[in-house]
Enzyme design. Structure first.
Site, PDB file in Angstrom:
ATOM      1  N   GLY A  80       0.788  -1.232   0.000  1.00 40.40           N
ATOM      2  CA  GLY A  80       0.000   0.000   0.000  1.00 40.40           C
ATOM      3  C   GLY A  80       0.813   1.271   0.000  1.00 40.40           C
ATOM      4  CG  HIS A  81       4.056   3.850   1.809  1.00 39.42           C
ATOM      5  ND1 HIS A  81       5.365   4.221   1.645  1.00 39.42           N
ATOM      6  CD2 HIS A  81       3.441   4.935   2.317  1.00 39.42           C
ATOM      7  CE1 HIS A  81       5.545   5.458   2.044  1.00 39.42           C
ATOM      8  NE2 HIS A  81       4.396   5.919   2.467  1.00 39.42           N
ATOM      9  CG  PHE A  82       3.178   5.278  -2.554  1.00 41.33           C
ATOM     10  CD1 PHE A  82       2.066   5.744  -1.871  1.00 41.33           C
ATOM     11  CD2 PHE A  82       4.407   5.844  -2.284  1.00 41.33           C
ATOM     12  CE1 PHE A  82       2.181   6.778  -0.944  1.00 41.33           C
ATOM     13  CE2 PHE A  82       4.531   6.876  -1.346  1.00 41.33           C
ATOM     14  CZ  PHE A  82       3.418   7.345  -0.679  1.00 41.33           C
ATOM     15  CB  VAL A  91       8.624   4.737  -1.049  1.00 51.52           C
ATOM     16  CG1 VAL A  91       9.510   5.560  -0.125  1.00 51.52           C
ATOM     17  CG2 VAL A  91       8.814   5.169  -2.488  1.00 51.52           C
TER      18      VAL A  91
END
Length: 142
Positions: free
Chosen positions: A48-50, A55
């Site tokens: 979810g990041h990203f 990252v």
């Protein structure tokens, strides 16, 4: 002195997916610790990041530094079996992105310890030696 992942897990309570240090490469009990984190594409936070550009979140770099600092203070014989709690951070700076394939060197030097409270100077660097995150961490022994 070095610690394997298993030895580190005997010292701190963190486990997958929140154990963010693979090994401790250098350890001077009560003085400093240098940890290593090999960042892989399948880290849970990358989902979810990203999704389009993975990252490592800066706060997780700080947590990895805090876990490294915990190894430094909990390696003192009088702290065996205790827990180091994260008390605060000052002057946090994030300077480089951390992406899959990076190998972080996590260094924490304890600069002040008074009773159960202490402060560590923390710096994370990538495999090129560039600083990715830095700050001053406060901890409490409980």
């Amino acid at each position: 002195m070095k610690l394997t992942t298993k030895e580190l897990m005997e010292m701190i309570p963190h486990r997958h997916p929140f154990l963010l240090v693979d090994t401790i490469e250098e350890l001077e009990p009560g003085v400093r610790a240098v940890g290593r984190k090999c960042v892989t594409y399948d880290e849970p936070f990358f989902a979810g990041h990203f999704p389009q550009e993975p990252v490592m979140p800066g706060v997780l770099q700080i947590e990895a530094l805090a876990q490294t600092g915990a190894a430094a203070i909990l390696s003192k014989p009088e702290n065996k079996g205790k827990t180091a709690y994260f008390g605060g951070i000052r002057q946090a700076k994030f300077r480089q992105k951390v992406v899959p394939g990076d190998v972080l060197t996590l260094e924490v030097e304890l600069v002040k310890v008074k009773g159960p409270v202490g402060v560590g100077k923390a710096v994370a660097r990538n495999q090129e030696g560039k600083i990715t995150a830095a700050g001053e961490l406060t901890f409490m022994i409980g």
